[in-house]
Design a protein around this motif. Structure first.
Motif, short mmCIF file in Angstrom:
data_model
loop_
_atom_site.label_atom_id
_atom_site.label_comp_id
_atom_site.label_asym_id
_atom_site.label_seq_id
_atom_site.Cartn_x
_atom_site.Cartn_y
_atom_site.Cartn_z
N LYS A 1 2.44 -4.03 11.37
CA LYS A 1 2.16 -2.24 11.78
C LYS A 1 2.77 -1.41 11.08
O LYS A 1 2.90 -1.50 9.69
N GLN A 2 3.02 0.14 11.77
CA GLN A 2 2.82 0.77 10.28
C GLN A 2 4.62 0.91 9.74
O GLN A 2 5.50 0.70 10.54
N ARG B 1 0.99 -0.91 2.24
CA ARG B 1 1.83 0.07 2.84
C ARG B 1 1.61 1.26 1.49
O ARG B 1 1.57 1.92 2.35
N GLN C 1 -1.79 2.43 3.70
CA GLN C 1 -1.06 3.78 4.34
C GLN C 1 -0.40 4.60 3.81
O GLN C 1 -0.56 5.35 4.47
N LYS D 1 -2.82 0.02 9.34
CA LYS D 1 -1.79 -0.27 10.60
C LYS D 1 -1.93 -1.20 10.91
O LYS D 1 -0.71 -1.64 12.55
#
Ligand SMILES: O=P(O)(O)O[C@@H]1[C@@H](OP(=O)(O)O)[C@H](OP(=O)(O)O)[C@H](O)[C@H](OP(=O)(O)O)[C@H]1OP(=O)(O)O
Ligand SMILES: Nc1ncnc2c1ncn2[C@@H]1O[C@H](COP(=O)(O)OP(=O)(O)OP(=O)(O)O)[C@@H](O)[C@H]1O
Length: 583
Positions: free
Chosen positions: A196-197, A376, A379, A512
């Motif tokens: 996830k984020q 990452r 993101q 994400k």
């Protein structure tokens, strides 16, 4: 093609036409021959898929080992003979794409090859597309029903276009082939993490807790989970040994849909397992270790997983030009119009402050070509705050749909300079001419991959601002797409930066929501095969072959922006509801 020629070909008398034929007739015949060969090849591939899934000679029962798992959108079956998996798109009843998913599957595949590979490199292996038969889908769906979790059965597999991927629960043959000479046949364990984020933009820094940790409140509130996880993605993405250890312990304690462990492709630990089983599972995995306590097993597990997440396995060029900053926006774009109700925000902030817990947002260094580093970085693509992205969405949603937004993205990423592929004036002209055409004509007419990247066909708004075809939006079957009367204006032109902000937001959303699969097979240190160095991990006097892959990197529907707005409001309502009782 002339009708007579078509008749002759379909009668199977192609040779006769060739002898008499004109050159254009011959071209047609060559194309038909190629199409027929491709069809035969596809049919053989599909049969091979079915033969691996069904118990021999019985098209009603599947082998137990084939059901691998499913998420919200796809269902995945293992193909044991090939070390591949086949991924089926799921649909709500009556909501499957009319073309069997062909257009969407082809565009997704192109998105993966052109856009995703430039961010995630070789951690992603593009799939093969196979066309199944609708009648087989019905048989399959029936045969696997009992293996599926109750909560996911609302959607079914209907569409005949499917994708075949490498099975990341196993090591690739290039690593294991060399083991055969050592008669080494230890089981393969695989850890799946949906991290996830793990990064947020400054403009989104409203709360002292991250999106994942906040979402835990709404999941609690809706009964999806019984207790909040202590896992925080920012710890996992920090690269710091202690913080990573804490996050991995959090995942083991409360796996939810963020952690699964497989042994030889079969699930042995997930959200339905009892954490007390872990000792047995890890004991079986690290059987050769001289350690015997749970604490020691956990130590090896954390080291192994952290190493796989932090090590650079592939070195492929990254799409750095995609990170050029967006132009500053004018102050009128920062108004309150599309912000979440401030009263709710303030209340949630205050309660979170009083709850006396915050996420650690300090991001550490990650090696750029490690799997966490790659995810990452994706993101981190620049976009304006979520409030502004939502505002842009509302402003242009009558003009832009998934097809147009992704066609333009694919074109942009195929160009060397990463320029937006189309002049805005040109887009305006196209919108205008499209609007004057028959509103019933298909907005998404192209299923040919080369066409879909070269032509941008904005969607044609219907009476209520709804799209005139379902397939122009990929995940139309799962989103409420009835736009409010106030949403969207037609006669407005999107700027390059607004378009980039939308596209980058969608790409970041994919990053994400993807999952990492890490496969491990223990080997005797005496017989470490001649494989590339990064694929061998040695820890606590044990040696493992390792492979890491990323899955679920599908393009996200533009309508997820609206869904996220609802999610964010729901999260804040849940935070206040729960914390009002707790603090
Ligand atoms: O919005 P989120 O962060 O809750 O993520 C959704 C996921 O929920 P999660 O919180 O991971 O349980 C959700 O996962 P589950 O269905 O909850 O397992 C989906 O992955 C969803 O993606 P899509 O709508 O299928 O494209 C995900 O939606 P997107 O955010 O990717 O649009
Ligand atoms: N290539 C693969 N190799 C091994 N296992 C896989 C592979 N692809 C998918 N799986 C398994 O199938 C599960 C469901 O697949 P996937 O994540 O693609 O579903 P989804 O519906 O797209 O998920 P989401 O709800 O996150 O959108 C995964 O969690 C994973 O366990």
């Amino acid at each position: 093609m002339p009708v007579d020629l078509f008749r002759l070909i379909s009668d199977g008398k192609t040779r006769m036409v060739l002898n008499e034929g004109s050159s254009s007739g011959e071209t047609w015949i060559r194309e038909i021959d190629a199409a027929e060969r491709a069809k035969q090849k596809n049919d053989r591939a599909w049969k091979f898929v079915l033969d691996q899934i069904f118990i021999a000679g019985d098209r009603r029962s599947v082998k137990e080992c084939v059901y691998r798992g499913e998420g919200n959108a796809n269902l995945v079956l293992a193909l044991p003979c090939e070390r591949k998996v086949v991924r089926f798109r799921k649909s709500l009843p009556g909501k499957a794409d009319p073309d069997g998913g062909e257009a969407r599957t082809r565009q997704e595949n192109q998105f993966l090859r052109v856009v995703i590979l430039r961010f995630l490199g070789e951690y992603v292996q593009p799939p093969e597309i196979i066309r199944g038969r609708p009648e087989d889908m019905a048989l399959l769906s029936e045969a696997i029903r009992s293996l599926r979790p109750e909560s996911r059965r609302g959607k079914d597999i209907v569409e005949e276009y499917v994708t075949k991927y490498v099975d990341y629960a196993f090591l690739p043959a290039k690593l294991t082939d060399s083991l055969q000479q050592y008669h080494c046949s230890r089981p393969t364990f695989c850890v799946e993490i949906k991290p996830k984020q793990g990064f947020r933009h400054e403009s989104d820094e409203q709360f002292q807790r991250c999106t994942y940790c906040l979402t835990q409140y709404s999941k609690m509130n809706s009964g999806v989970i019984k207790s909040r996880s202590t896992y925080c993605p920012f710890d996992l993405f920090s690269g710091d040994a202690e913080r990573m250890k804490k996050s991995i312990h959090g995942l083991l304690k409360s796996p939810q849909n963020n952690l699964r462990i497989f042994k030889n492709g079969n699930i042995i630990y997930d959200c339905n397992s009892n954490p007390d089983d872990l000792e047995y599972i890890l004991g079986e995995w690290f059987v050769a270790s001289r350690y015997r306590s749970m604490e020691q097993y956990l130590k090896i597990f954390v080291r192994l997983v952290s190493t796989a997440l932090l090590r650079e396995f592939h070195h492929t060029p990254m799409n750095e030009s995609a990170y050029c900053p967006l132009a500053r926006i004018s102050s009128q774009d920062c108004d309150n119009e599309t912000r979440i109700e401030q009263e709710l925000v303030v209340k949630a902030k205050k309660l979170l402050y009083l709850s006396d817990y915050e996420c650690n947002f300090i991001g550490g260094d990650l090696l750029p070509d490690s799997v966490l580093g790659r995810i990452r970085r994706m993101q981190q693509l620049p976009y304006y705050s979520t409030d502004i992205v939502y505002k842009i969405y509302l402003k242009y949603i009558r003009i832009w749909n998934d097809n147009s937004i992704y066609s333009s993205m694919i074109r942009m990423h195929s160009s060397k300079k990463n320029e937006l592929p189309i002049r805005i004036e040109e887009l305006c002209e196209r919108c205008e001419s499209a609007r004057t055409k028959d509103a019933s004509s298909a907005a998404y007419s192209s299923v040919n991959p080369s066409e879909s990247t070269n032509t941008l066909k904005p969607k044609i708004p219907g009476k209520n601002g709804n799209n005139s075809t379902a397939s122009a939006d990929f995940r139309s079957n799962k989103l409420d797409r009835n736009l409010d009367e106030t949403e969207g204006e037609i006669n407005i032109v999107i700027t390059n930066d607004e378009l980039r902000a939308l596209q980058n937001y969608l790409l970041a959303t994919t990053a994400k929501d993807c999952s990492i699969l890490m496969a491990f097979q223990e080997i005797d240190s005496a017989c470490i095969p001649n494989v590339a160095e990064p694929n061998v991990v040695e820890t606590d006097q044990l040696s493992f072959l390792v492979n890491v892959g990323i899955l679920d990197v599908d393009p996200k529907s533009i309508h997820c922006i609206k869904k996220h707005r609802k999610r964010d409001i729901n999260v804040l309502v849940s935070v206040t509801k729960i914390l009002e009782k707790e603090v």
